[in-house]
Structures are given as C-alpha cells and as structure tokens.
Design a protein around this motif. Structure first.
Motif, PDB file in Angstrom:
ATOM      1  N   LEU A  81     -75.222  88.452 145.547  1.00 33.48           N
ATOM      2  CA  LEU A  81     -76.662  88.658 145.435  1.00 33.48           C
ATOM      3  C   LEU A  81     -76.945  89.203 144.034  1.00 33.48           C
ATOM      4  CD1 LEU A  81     -79.450  88.738 146.934  1.00 33.48           C
ATOM      5  CD2 LEU A  81     -78.951  91.150 147.423  1.00 33.48           C
ATOM      6  N   ARG A  82     -77.781  88.493 143.307  1.00 34.06           N
ATOM      7  CA  ARG A  82     -78.082  88.937 141.946  1.00 34.06           C
ATOM      8  C   ARG A  82     -79.321  89.823 141.964  1.00 34.06           C
ATOM      9  NH1 ARG A  82     -77.595  84.804 137.232  1.00 34.06           N
ATOM     10  NH2 ARG A  82     -79.502  83.877 138.075  1.00 34.06           N
ATOM     11  N   ILE A  83     -79.297  90.849 141.119  1.00 33.13           N
ATOM     12  CA  ILE A  83     -80.407  91.800 141.027  1.00 33.13           C
ATOM     13  C   ILE A  83     -80.917  91.769 139.590  1.00 33.13           C
ATOM     14  CG2 ILE A  83     -81.134  94.194 141.300  1.00 33.13           C
ATOM     15  CD1 ILE A  83     -78.792  94.589 143.233  1.00 33.13           C
ATOM     16  N   LEU A  84     -82.141  91.314 139.422  1.00 30.90           N
ATOM     17  CA  LEU A  84     -82.759  91.261 138.101  1.00 30.90           C
ATOM     18  C   LEU A  84     -83.642  92.488 137.924  1.00 30.90           C
ATOM     19  CD1 LEU A  84     -83.444  89.757 135.446  1.00 30.90           C
ATOM     20  CD2 LEU A  84     -85.325  88.643 136.693  1.00 30.90           C
ATOM     21  N   VAL A  85     -83.313  93.291 136.924  1.00 32.43           N
ATOM     22  CA  VAL A  85     -84.132  94.450 136.555  1.00 32.43           C
ATOM     23  C   VAL A  85     -84.845  94.076 135.258  1.00 32.43           C
ATOM     24  CG1 VAL A  85     -84.149  96.922 136.065  1.00 32.43           C
ATOM     25  CG2 VAL A  85     -82.390  95.956 137.568  1.00 32.43           C
ATOM     26  N   SER A  86     -86.177  94.074 135.279  1.00 30.34           N
ATOM     27  CA  SER A  86     -86.881  93.522 134.117  1.00 30.34           C
ATOM     28  C   SER A  86     -88.292  94.068 133.990  1.00 30.34           C
ATOM     29  CB  SER A  86     -86.944  91.991 134.228  1.00 30.34           C
ATOM     30  OG  SER A  86     -87.817  91.615 135.277  1.00 30.34           O
ATOM     31  N   ASP A  87     -88.882  93.709 132.851  1.00 26.74           N
ATOM     32  CA  ASP A  87     -90.312  93.951 132.655  1.00 26.74           C
ATOM     33  C   ASP A  87     -91.103  92.843 133.342  1.00 26.74           C
ATOM     34  OD1 ASP A  87     -90.528  91.663 130.852  1.00 26.74           O
ATOM     35  OD2 ASP A  87     -89.521  92.910 129.371  1.00 26.74           O
ATOM     36  N   GLY A  88     -92.432  93.010 133.403  1.00 25.82           N
ATOM     37  CA  GLY A  88     -93.270  92.038 134.089  1.00 25.82           C
ATOM     38  C   GLY A  88     -93.344  90.702 133.381  1.00 25.82           C
ATOM     39  N   GLU A  89     -93.343  90.710 132.053  1.00 23.06           N
ATOM     40  CA  GLU A  89     -93.453  89.459 131.306  1.00 23.06           C
ATOM     41  C   GLU A  89     -92.258  88.557 131.554  1.00 23.06           C
ATOM     42  OE1 GLU A  89     -94.257  87.909 126.719  1.00 23.06           O
ATOM     43  OE2 GLU A  89     -93.997  90.046 127.146  1.00 23.06           O
ATOM     44  N   THR A  90     -91.070  89.147 131.663  1.00 22.53           N
ATOM     45  CA  THR A  90     -89.886  88.348 131.955  1.00 22.53           C
ATOM     46  C   THR A  90     -90.009  87.653 133.302  1.00 22.53           C
ATOM     47  OG1 THR A  90     -88.455  89.788 130.632  1.00 22.53           O
ATOM     48  CG2 THR A  90     -87.393  88.444 132.320  1.00 22.53           C
ATOM     49  N   LEU A  91     -90.485  88.383 134.317  1.00 23.09           N
ATOM     50  CA  LEU A  91     -90.652  87.790 135.642  1.00 23.09           C
ATOM     51  C   LEU A  91     -91.664  86.641 135.613  1.00 23.09           C
ATOM     52  CD1 LEU A  91     -90.704  90.582 138.375  1.00 23.09           C
ATOM     53  CD2 LEU A  91     -88.989  88.827 137.967  1.00 23.09           C
ATOM     54  N   ASP A  92     -92.754  86.830 134.905  1.00 21.09           N
ATOM     55  CA  ASP A  92     -93.770  85.768 134.842  1.00 21.09           C
ATOM     56  C   ASP A  92     -93.223  84.531 134.143  1.00 21.09           C
ATOM     57  OD1 ASP A  92     -95.616  87.334 136.160  1.00 21.09           O
ATOM     58  OD2 ASP A  92     -96.467  88.166 134.317  1.00 21.09           O
ATOM     59  N   HIS A  93     -92.423  84.723 133.094  1.00 22.77           N
ATOM     60  CA  HIS A  93     -91.840  83.571 132.401  1.00 22.77           C
ATOM     61  C   HIS A  93     -90.857  82.834 133.297  1.00 22.77           C
ATOM     62  CE1 HIS A  93     -93.674  83.745 128.526  1.00 22.77           C
ATOM     63  NE2 HIS A  93     -93.276  84.984 128.277  1.00 22.77           N
ATOM     64  N   VAL A  94     -90.078  83.574 134.078  1.00 22.54           N
ATOM     65  CA  VAL A  94     -89.143  82.942 135.006  1.00 22.54           C
ATOM     66  C   VAL A  94     -89.906  82.122 136.042  1.00 22.54           C
ATOM     67  CG1 VAL A  94     -87.491  83.396 136.861  1.00 22.54           C
ATOM     68  CG2 VAL A  94     -87.316  84.647 134.705  1.00 22.54           C
ATOM     69  N   GLY A  95     -91.042  82.658 136.508  1.00 22.23           N
ATOM     70  CA  GLY A  95     -91.812  81.980 137.545  1.00 22.23           C
ATOM     71  C   GLY A  95     -92.416  80.672 137.097  1.00 22.23           C
ATOM     72  N   ARG A  96     -92.768  80.568 135.807  1.00 27.83           N
ATOM     73  CA  ARG A  96     -93.386  79.325 135.342  1.00 27.83           C
ATOM     74  C   ARG A  96     -92.548  78.629 134.278  1.00 27.83           C
ATOM     75  NH1 ARG A  96     -97.183  83.323 133.083  1.00 27.83           N
ATOM     76  NH2 ARG A  96     -96.906  83.431 130.814  1.00 27.83           N
ATOM     77  N   VAL A 110     -87.646  95.193 140.125  1.00 31.66           N
ATOM     78  CA  VAL A 110     -86.305  94.849 140.615  1.00 31.66           C
ATOM     79  C   VAL A 110     -86.459  93.670 141.569  1.00 31.66           C
ATOM     80  CG1 VAL A 110     -84.261  95.617 141.850  1.00 31.66           C
ATOM     81  CG2 VAL A 110     -85.513  97.223 140.392  1.00 31.66           C
ATOM     82  N   SER A 111     -85.863  92.542 141.215  1.00 32.66           N
ATOM     83  CA  SER A 111     -85.972  91.327 142.021  1.00 32.66           C
ATOM     84  C   SER A 111     -84.604  90.940 142.547  1.00 32.66           C
ATOM     85  CB  SER A 111     -86.532  90.170 141.176  1.00 32.66           C
ATOM     86  OG  SER A 111     -87.786  90.515 140.628  1.00 32.66           O
ATOM     87  N   LEU A 112     -84.539  90.597 143.838  1.00 36.11           N
ATOM     88  CA  LEU A 112     -83.296  90.147 144.463  1.00 36.11           C
ATOM     89  C   LEU A 112     -83.285  88.629 144.484  1.00 36.11           C
ATOM     90  CD1 LEU A 112     -83.060  92.651 147.474  1.00 36.11           C
ATOM     91  CD2 LEU A 112     -82.272  92.922 145.112  1.00 36.11           C
ATOM     92  N   LEU A 113     -82.222  88.030 143.947  1.00 40.95           N
ATOM     93  CA  LEU A 113     -82.143  86.581 143.790  1.00 40.95           C
ATOM     94  C   LEU A 113     -80.966  86.029 144.576  1.00 40.95           C
ATOM     95  CD1 LEU A 113     -82.699  86.460 139.908  1.00 40.95           C
ATOM     96  CD2 LEU A 113     -84.437  86.319 141.693  1.00 40.95           C
ATOM     97  N   GLU A 114     -81.262  85.093 145.490  1.00 40.21           N
ATOM     98  CA  GLU A 114     -80.218  84.441 146.271  1.00 40.21           C
ATOM     99  C   GLU A 114     -79.987  83.032 145.753  1.00 40.21           C
ATOM    100  OE1 GLU A 114     -81.019  84.440 150.422  1.00 40.21           O
ATOM    101  OE2 GLU A 114     -80.163  86.435 150.740  1.00 40.21           O
ATOM    102  N   ALA A 115     -78.779  82.531 145.969  1.00 48.25           N
ATOM    103  CA  ALA A 115     -78.421  81.200 145.479  1.00 48.25           C
ATOM    104  C   ALA A 115     -78.871  80.119 146.457  1.00 48.25           C
ATOM    105  CB  ALA A 115     -76.919  81.120 145.249  1.00 48.25           C
ATOM    106  N   ASP A 116     -80.139  80.181 146.876  1.00 49.71           N
ATOM    107  CA  ASP A 116     -80.726  79.153 147.734  1.00 49.71           C
ATOM    108  C   ASP A 116     -81.926  78.558 147.003  1.00 49.71           C
ATOM    109  OD1 ASP A 116     -79.046  79.403 150.014  1.00 49.71           O
ATOM    110  OD2 ASP A 116     -80.096  81.259 150.558  1.00 49.71           O
TER     111      ASP A 116
END
Length: 605
Positions: free
Chosen positions: A494-509, A538-544
C-alpha cells in the motif's frame, strides 16, 4: 419595408443595394460609382465633442485589398489641421462623403512615416452588412472556444513600440520571414487607467495574444454628463473594464440612426458578437507625431451597448444595458481595509486576462505591497445556475522572483479560463468576490521528511504519519497525522503519498489532455474539489485500476470492468489509471503555503 425589398428584388438589383435601401435612409454611394478625382469631405473630432470637416480627394479604388472582394477607397485628406496631425489613432470610423452621399469610413493608414495624410476608406455597403440579429450576443461570445491570436493593428495603442511577426512553418521545418504591410488599420487606442507600469509590463503580452496592445495615460474614463448628442463624426468608446480601474477603446461614429450606430470601419478585436458598454467621448487634444499620432480622449456618459465586432466595423445599439461581471476586491492590511469595485467584460478570451491584470494591479498598487508578503484569499465566483466556485488559498513569492500578487492573479485567471473553456455551456458569471488578508512575511514551508511508525499493517488499523515542515527562515515543525487503513484494503503493498494540495490536483488530472473537455457543471464540481495549498494531505494508493468520468471517481475497479470501461474512453470524458486513491486525510489549515511530496510504503497483511 418588406414590400420595398421585394420591389428591389423584382427590379433585379444586387443584394448590397437592397441592404442599403432596407437599413438606412442616409444617401450612400456604391464603390462602382467612385473614381479618381472625386472630391468630398470627412468628419472627425480634433478637440471637444463637435466633429470638424476635412476635405477629401479620391485617389482611386483598390480592389480585393481588405480580404476577398474587400475593396478600399484610397483618399488624400486636405485641411490645415489634418495636414498638421496626419492620420491619427482614434480617427478610424470618420465618415467620408462624396457628392453629398456617405461613401464609407476612414479606416486604414498607409506606411509608418507618411508625409501626406493618405488613408484607406472601408465602403459603407460592407459596414451595413453588420447586423444585430443575434438573440444573445454575450452568450454566443462566451460559448466560443478561447483562442490565441497574434493579429496586430486591430486594437492598438499610440506610442506602441512592439512589433508582431507573422511566421509560418513549412513541412521542411523552415519558417518564412515576417511580412511587411503598408496598409494597416488605423490604431484604436485601448487606454488603461488606474494601472501601474508594472501591471502593464507583466500583462501586455497576454493582452497582445488576444489582439490588444495597451497604452497608459492617454485619457480617462468617467460618467460625466455630455449633453451633446452622438452624430456622424463623434468620438465613441467601447468599455472593457470600468470602475476603480478602466480600460476603454475609442474610435469615430460612421453612421447613426435612432436604433443603432456603426463605427471604426475595422474590428476592435473581431470577436463577432460582443456585449460592451458604449459611451460618449470627449477629445481633449489631438497629438501629432511622425510615428504614431493619436487623440487624447476622456470617455463620458453611457449611450448604449456595442453588440457586434466584425471585419468592417463595430455596431452599437441604444436603450440597452451591458451584461458585465461585477468584481469586489477587499484587501485587509496593516493600514486598514481597502475596497475596489469594478466591472469586466464577459468574453472568453479577454475576461480571464482582465481579471488577472486587475487583481494584480489592485494588490500591487497599495503601500503595504512588498517582496516578503503573503496573501490569504477567501472568495467566490458566482455562475448563474450553478454552485458558487469557492476560492480559498494562500499565495507567497516564488523562488524564481514571481511576487505573491502575481501568483494570486494567475490562480484566478486559470480558474476563469477553465470556466469559459467548455464546449457545452456559455457561462453567465454573475459576480466575483475576493477577500485578501495581507501578511507582512513569507509564510511558506517545505515538506522536509515523512515517515510511518510501522511497516506492516492490517485492514482497520490506525497508523501515524509523522511529517517535518521546514518554514521559510523558521524553526522546523513536526505534524503527526493519524491515518486509518481501510477495512477493504487488499493484501500487499500500500503506497502512502504525503503531499501538498497542488501535487494531488496534478495527479488527478494528469491525463486530462487525452479526454474530452468537461461541461460547465463538471468543471465547477472539479474546481470545488481541488485541494487548498495550506494543508498537508496523506493519500492511500492501491494497485487497482481507477476510472474518472467527468468529476466522478470510481476506485478499485476489477480488471474485467476496467477493460470494458477503458474501451469507452472515446465517447466519454473518462480517464483510466492503474492506481486507486482509497482514502485521503489532511491536516487542519496551516498558516503556511505547503510545498513538497514524499512517497511511503507499508505492507498490508
């Protein structure tokens, strides 16, 4: 009127003649009856509000000069004033009369340093083709996809030293040289009032990309009464921004009747249907210059609305109110609260730029402004028929020297651009409210490290993610963020991404460019889901696999379902990624703009 038109058709007269007969009682002269040596006069305002006469001598007619079948009447102007000033910016639209009939509008100048006032005239028949039949000009304009233009000379400015090169790339990769044009539209000064030189320097390029070259200090905008009625030859202004900051373009009335007027003889920006305030104007002085003579103009009381901006001129109507976007910007600083009230035009290409320029200008033009400052923004964009777009963020100076005010302006411009840039809905922006708190220090922190207290977890466990933030010129700060492992978590990594908000938004789009543009409802929903920049996430990322359709997310899809949906990407606004975000936790709002990201892993047993 219909009977008259039918009678003309029976006589076999051309369509242009029918248009003239149907739309105007002003006697006009067609191009085919104009020849070298004809004499007449033109009207324009050199000072004050009363048009003055200039003698006109026809030099000839140039065919197909202003586009296909776009004829230009070449004339020489005579008279003490015009021979002294030459053809000046703001003179475009000046009506030209031959044999007592309206021939067209002064619209083009010849060369850069002409020693004689030789000019080109747009035939009145071409201008009278412009009509106001569009049911909703502002909505049509707003529905148009924003584009980039490098066209120069449409709406330009006195004293402008910038040049624009037009180049084309061939299949071999070589580019052609820039072309030279000796016949150019007479400049229509686009005057910026209440703007600093720094604002103009930073945003001139973006205005230029939309066909606008701005100028400062060549007039002002007010709503002072001007009892003199508009007439052929009067100065008239189109307003792009009005209030505590103003942007206005001024040219001359060519034709007027009780319902409408035509002006300029060439486009302002050739946006098609527009919705711009139309105001009377007073010429303070006409400044001669061998390079770029121009009129210094004060815009005065309202007269109606410009509804068309076309190839051969602009059209305004009376007894109509423009649909502009009211903006309220409040700035709380050490010396108290300051409020700015203004309105900007509703246009997909210029509204985002106008918002950026005015916001930067307001923030930059106060005594509290400095390099080491931070802004906290709390605001909203109200779009008719949709939820408000929330605006909550912090802005600090960047390491590359970009000031915090510029970061705030760009963020707002980006949101405006996304609201307008959809092919399905024409946004009607009711209002913009911006509330800024100014802090006299750089409140910025970098994510220096992140770690977990365990390496193996089970579904349902709660773990602690410990982070260290390094503030700008401050002591390091430790934050412990409790995170619960979902009970549905699959065994394995299980991957745990610790980041700022801009990083999360870039990943989403990240892959949005491969999908279709979203409708307005989905765009606003996504804007309201974006993360603020003053929290750690803190976002939890699964390989699905995960699928995003418009603003909706479907995580942890089975492979079979994912394969089916992956084949549907061609007909839906869908993004399919190989990883799912199954949970997200955030700190409370921090008094920092947070920057940085780190990736941790744990094993689910």
């Amino acid at each position: 009127m219909k009977k008259a038109v039918l009678a003309l058709l029976v006589l076999g007269l051309p369509l242009s003649t029918i248009i003239l007969a149907a739309q105007t009682s002003q006697p006009t002269i067609p191009v085919d009856e104009i020849h070298a040596g004809m004499r007449g006069y033109a009207l324009t305002v050199f000072e004050g509000v009363k048009p003055e006469s200039m003698d006109v001598e026809v030099l000839g007619v140039m065919r197909n000069t202003n586009g296909p079948k776009g004829d230009i009447i070449l004339i020489r102007l005579h008279g003490k004033k015009v021979e002294y000033t030459g053809v000046v910016a703001g003179m475009s639209g000046s009506p030209v009369y031959l044999d007592g009939k309206l021939a067209g509008a002064l619209a083009f100048r010849i060369g850069e340093f002409s020693k004689e006032p030789i000019a080109g005239v747009t035939p009145i028949a071409d201008m009278l083709e412009i009509n106001a039949l569009d049911k909703s000009p502002a909505e049509e304009a707003a529905a148009t996809k924003p584009g980039i233009s490098i066209a120069a000379g449409k709406t330009a400015a006195p004293g402008d030293g910038a040049t624009f090169s037009a180049s084309a790339t061939s299949t071999s990769g070589d580019s052609t040289q820039a072309f030279a044009s000796y016949l150019k539209p007479i400049d229509t000064p686009l005057v910026f009032n209440g703007f600093s030189e720094e604002t103009m320097r930073r945003f001139a390029g973006q205005f230029a990309s939309a066909g606008v070259v701005p100028v400062m200090g060549a007039g002002s905008v007010s709503e002072a009464k001007q009892p003199e009625p508009l007439e052929a030859g009067s100065a008239v202004s189109a307003i792009l921004v009005r209030g505590d900051m103003d942007i206005a373009a001024t040219c001359t009335v060519t034709y007027i009747d009780p319902q409408r007027l035509l002006a300029c003889g060439h486009p302002l920006m050739q946006f098609g249907s527009v919705d711009l305030p139309m105001n009377k104007a007073e010429v303070l002085a006409t400044l001669p210059s061998p390079l770029n003579a121009f009129k210094i103009v004060n815009t005065t009381e309202r007269a109606g609305v410009f509804v068309q901006d076309r190839h051969t001129g602009i059209l305004g109507v009376f007894n109509k109110q423009p649909d502009m976007i009211p903006v309220t910007l409040t700035l709380h600083g050490g010396s108290g609260t300051k409020e700015f009230h203004y309105e900007v035009l509703n246009n997909p290409r210029l509204s985002p730029v106008a918002i950026m320029a005015t916001v930067f200008n307001a923030l930059h033009g106060v005594n509290e402004y400095g390099e080491e400052i931070t802004y906290r923004l709390n605001g909203s964009i109200d779009v008719k028929g949709f939820p408000e777009v929330g605006l909550r963020n912090m802005f600090v100076p960047a390491d590359n020297g970009q000031p915090a005010a510029m970061a705030a302006a760009l963020s707002l411009g980006e949101r405006f651009g996304r609201i307008y840039d959809n092919p399905y809905n024409a946004p009607a922006v009711n209002s913009v409210k911006l509330d800024f708190d100014l802090v006299r220090e750089r409140r910025w922190a970098r994510l220096e490290s992140a770690r977990t207290d365990v390496s193996d977890v089970r579904p349902g466990d709660e773990i602690i993610v410990e982070t260290v933030l390094a503030p700008y010129r401050g002591e390091r700060v430790v934050h412990q963020i409790p995170v619960k492992i979902p009970t549905s978590a699959s065994k394995g990594t299980l991957r745990i991404l610790v980041s700022d908000g801009e990083t999360l938004d870039h990943v989403g789009r990240a892959n949005a460019a491969f999908g279709r543009k979203l409708d307005l409802a989905s765009t606003i929903a996504l804007l309201n889901k974006e993360h603020t920049n003053n929290r750690l996430y803190v976002s939890l990322l699964e390989a699905d696999p995960e699928a995003r359709v418009a603003d909706k997310v479907m995580p942890t899809l089975p492979i079979s379902v994912m394969n089916i949906m992956d084949g549907m990407r061609g007909n839906q606004e869908m993004i399919v990624s190989g990883e799912s975000s199954v949970d997200e936790t955030a700190t409370p709002p921090l008094d920092y703009v947070v920057s940085g990201a780190q990736l941790l892993t744990v094993t689910v047993k």
